[in-house]
Motif scaffolding. Structure first.
Motif, mmCIF file in Angstrom:
data_model
loop_
_atom_site.group_PDB
_atom_site.id
_atom_site.type_symbol
_atom_site.label_atom_id
_atom_site.label_comp_id
_atom_site.label_asym_id
_atom_site.label_seq_id
_atom_site.Cartn_x
_atom_site.Cartn_y
_atom_site.Cartn_z
ATOM 1 N N ALA A 72 51.888 -5.227 24.736
ATOM 2 C CA ALA A 72 51.003 -6.206 25.348
ATOM 3 C C ALA A 72 49.395 -5.699 24.640
ATOM 4 O O ALA A 72 48.724 -6.535 24.425
ATOM 5 C CB ALA A 72 50.970 -5.833 27.032
ATOM 6 N N PHE A 73 49.324 -4.405 24.366
ATOM 7 C CA PHE A 73 47.918 -4.000 23.949
ATOM 8 C C PHE A 73 47.742 -4.540 22.630
ATOM 9 O O PHE A 73 46.572 -4.911 22.288
ATOM 10 C CB PHE A 73 47.848 -2.373 23.906
ATOM 11 C CG PHE A 73 47.814 -1.819 25.531
ATOM 12 C CD1 PHE A 73 46.623 -2.056 26.115
ATOM 13 C CD2 PHE A 73 48.864 -1.385 26.005
ATOM 14 C CE1 PHE A 73 46.694 -1.794 27.498
ATOM 15 C CE2 PHE A 73 48.840 -0.631 27.141
ATOM 16 C CZ PHE A 73 47.750 -0.852 28.004
ATOM 17 N N VAL A 74 48.807 -4.447 21.725
ATOM 18 C CA VAL A 74 48.637 -5.077 20.503
ATOM 19 C C VAL A 74 48.197 -6.649 20.334
ATOM 20 O O VAL A 74 47.330 -7.101 19.546
ATOM 21 C CB VAL A 74 50.045 -4.867 19.410
ATOM 22 C CG1 VAL A 74 49.987 -5.413 18.178
ATOM 23 C CG2 VAL A 74 50.431 -3.419 19.509
ATOM 24 N N ILE A 75 48.794 -7.198 21.224
ATOM 25 C CA ILE A 75 48.603 -8.857 21.465
ATOM 26 C C ILE A 75 47.153 -8.844 21.718
ATOM 27 O O ILE A 75 46.281 -9.811 21.316
ATOM 28 C CB ILE A 75 49.435 -9.586 22.278
ATOM 29 C CG1 ILE A 75 50.904 -9.242 21.598
ATOM 30 C CG2 ILE A 75 49.132 -11.048 22.271
ATOM 31 C CD1 ILE A 75 52.021 -9.867 22.245
ATOM 32 N N VAL A 76 46.711 -8.352 22.959
ATOM 33 C CA VAL A 76 45.575 -8.297 23.481
ATOM 34 C C VAL A 76 44.490 -8.068 22.371
ATOM 35 O O VAL A 76 43.444 -8.754 22.349
ATOM 36 C CB VAL A 76 45.194 -7.345 24.714
ATOM 37 C CG1 VAL A 76 43.894 -7.488 25.151
ATOM 38 C CG2 VAL A 76 46.000 -7.888 25.759
ATOM 39 N N THR A 77 44.544 -6.906 21.701
ATOM 40 C CA THR A 77 43.650 -6.749 20.489
ATOM 41 C C THR A 77 43.343 -7.716 19.784
ATOM 42 O O THR A 77 42.410 -8.205 19.221
ATOM 43 C CB THR A 77 44.105 -5.463 19.894
ATOM 44 O OG1 THR A 77 43.970 -4.374 21.120
ATOM 45 C CG2 THR A 77 43.022 -4.964 18.888
ATOM 46 N N GLU A 78 44.682 -8.168 19.199
ATOM 47 C CA GLU A 78 44.531 -9.308 18.060
ATOM 48 C C GLU A 78 44.048 -10.454 18.521
ATOM 49 O O GLU A 78 43.375 -11.179 17.852
ATOM 50 C CB GLU A 78 46.053 -9.648 17.640
ATOM 51 C CG GLU A 78 46.552 -8.540 17.056
ATOM 52 C CD GLU A 78 48.138 -8.703 16.402
ATOM 53 O OE1 GLU A 78 48.719 -7.787 15.552
ATOM 54 O OE2 GLU A 78 48.766 -9.748 16.992
ATOM 55 N N ARG A 79 44.251 -10.954 19.772
ATOM 56 C CA ARG A 79 43.614 -12.083 20.517
ATOM 57 C C ARG A 79 42.005 -11.935 20.421
ATOM 58 O O ARG A 79 41.172 -12.636 20.179
ATOM 59 C CB ARG A 79 43.966 -12.360 21.845
ATOM 60 C CG ARG A 79 45.534 -12.886 21.964
ATOM 61 C CD ARG A 79 45.869 -13.249 23.443
ATOM 62 N NE ARG A 79 44.603 -13.821 24.168
ATOM 63 C CZ ARG A 79 44.324 -13.474 25.392
ATOM 64 N NH1 ARG A 79 44.767 -12.659 25.957
ATOM 65 N NH2 ARG A 79 43.472 -13.980 25.975
ATOM 66 N N SER A 80 41.475 -10.547 20.830
ATOM 67 C CA SER A 80 40.065 -10.299 21.139
ATOM 68 C C SER A 80 39.370 -10.558 19.679
ATOM 69 O O SER A 80 38.277 -10.775 19.567
ATOM 70 C CB SER A 80 39.804 -9.003 21.576
ATOM 71 O OG SER A 80 40.452 -7.928 20.890
ATOM 72 N N ILE A 81 40.154 -10.094 18.757
ATOM 73 C CA ILE A 81 39.433 -10.251 17.268
ATOM 74 C C ILE A 81 39.655 -11.332 16.596
ATOM 75 O O ILE A 81 39.168 -11.801 15.459
ATOM 76 C CB ILE A 81 39.737 -8.931 16.587
ATOM 77 C CG1 ILE A 81 41.304 -8.914 16.036
ATOM 78 C CG2 ILE A 81 39.312 -7.734 17.172
ATOM 79 C CD1 ILE A 81 41.694 -7.799 15.392
ATOM 80 N N GLY A 82 40.401 -12.177 17.134
ATOM 81 C CA GLY A 82 40.736 -13.648 16.490
ATOM 82 C C GLY A 82 41.714 -13.478 15.574
ATOM 83 O O GLY A 82 41.946 -14.451 14.545
ATOM 84 N N TRP A 83 42.736 -12.395 15.377
ATOM 85 C CA TRP A 83 43.678 -12.364 14.285
ATOM 86 C C TRP A 83 44.765 -13.286 14.521
ATOM 87 O O TRP A 83 45.265 -13.982 13.334
ATOM 88 C CB TRP A 83 44.364 -10.946 14.410
ATOM 89 C CG TRP A 83 45.199 -10.612 13.513
ATOM 90 C CD1 TRP A 83 46.666 -10.206 13.829
ATOM 91 C CD2 TRP A 83 45.484 -10.726 12.128
ATOM 92 N NE1 TRP A 83 47.559 -10.308 12.783
ATOM 93 C CE2 TRP A 83 46.692 -10.456 11.650
ATOM 94 C CE3 TRP A 83 44.229 -11.152 11.197
ATOM 95 C CZ2 TRP A 83 47.125 -10.315 10.241
ATOM 96 C CZ3 TRP A 83 44.874 -10.846 9.945
ATOM 97 C CH2 TRP A 83 46.019 -10.697 9.087
#
Length: 246
Positions: A72-83
């Protein structure tokens, strides 16, 4: 592209030191503490398994669940940076992206389950057949699948500032109601009834049934499958909606 990305995601998960501490080190420490506290010679009257094996299944489920939910944290981080938006302009499909998260989580979960089972077998020698060990480990690993999807769902919805409290609420709720830390038989009856609605309860049951080679394995398997199907439908709908907005 898909194969390379799957391998990269799995490797990135397996070398995440912080994640490994929570999914490997902590359940191993809890296994050593709880198994010694309960005693290695006693038999659990509910599962008819040695207490050491009951604790092993609980910690295996805990470690696998933690490894899966950590996505979950990986996906949240990727969403936040636009990855994830960047990935949409690459040959990697949306399905490929979501599958990569599931594969990475399942790889980390397998490592956790195997390590905990090996340490338990070498340290406590619970009287369980080889087939019981294998069935229990495979049951736990297969039963982790809906938890990888719960992690993706959290990742799709949670904002970075709310991801940590949401994750903790979900994780503690699943761990407690699943009987992974405290046996449910000492809980009030309403807690036991409520526990049957969450996948962690059936994950624990699946591991116990595999170890004892007794019980109706189809029941926990079907409940976990139902959770998986519902979560896949919901995640697919959410991903398509996000893609249409992008």
């Amino acid at each position: 592209m898909k194969t390379r990305y799957l391998a990269m995601e799995s490797w990135r998960q397996l070398k995440n030191v912080r994640s490994l501490i929570f999914s490997l080190a902590i359940p191993v420490v809890m296994l050593l503490i709880f198994a010694n506290a309960y005693g290695t010679a006693g038999i659990d009257p509910v599962t008819r398994l040695p207490w050491a094996m009951v604790t092993t299944v609980q910690m295996g489920a805990y470690g696998g669940m933690m490894a899966a939910l950590g996505q979950a944290f990986v996906i949240v981080t990727e969403r936040s940076i636009g990855w994830n938006r960047q990935l949409r302009i690459t040959p990697l499909s949306g399905t490929g992206y979501l599958v990569s998260k599931v594969v990475a989580a399942m790889a980390a979960a397998l490592l956790s389950i195997v390590l905990i089972f090996v340490i338990s077998a070498a340290t406590f020698h619970p009287a369980v057949s080889l087939g019981g060990w294998v069935l229990s480990a495979l049951g736990l690993w297969a039963g982790i699948l809906p938890f990888t999807l719960i992690a993706i769902m959290i990742g799709q919805f949670a904002r970075p500032q709310f991801a940590q409290p949401l994750f903790m609420a979900v994780f503690f709720g699943l761990a407690i109601l699943g009987g992974l830390w405290v046996p449910l038989q000492i809980m009030p009856s309403w807690v036991t009834d409520a526990a049957k609605a969450v996948p962690s309860y059936w994950l624990n049951r699946l591991g116990d049934m595999g170890a004892s080679a007794q019980g109706q394995l189809m029941q926990p398997a079907m409940v976990l499958l139902a959770w998986t199907v519902v979560l896949v439908v919901f995640i697919s709908w959410r991903y398509r909606r996000d893609a249409a907005r992008a």
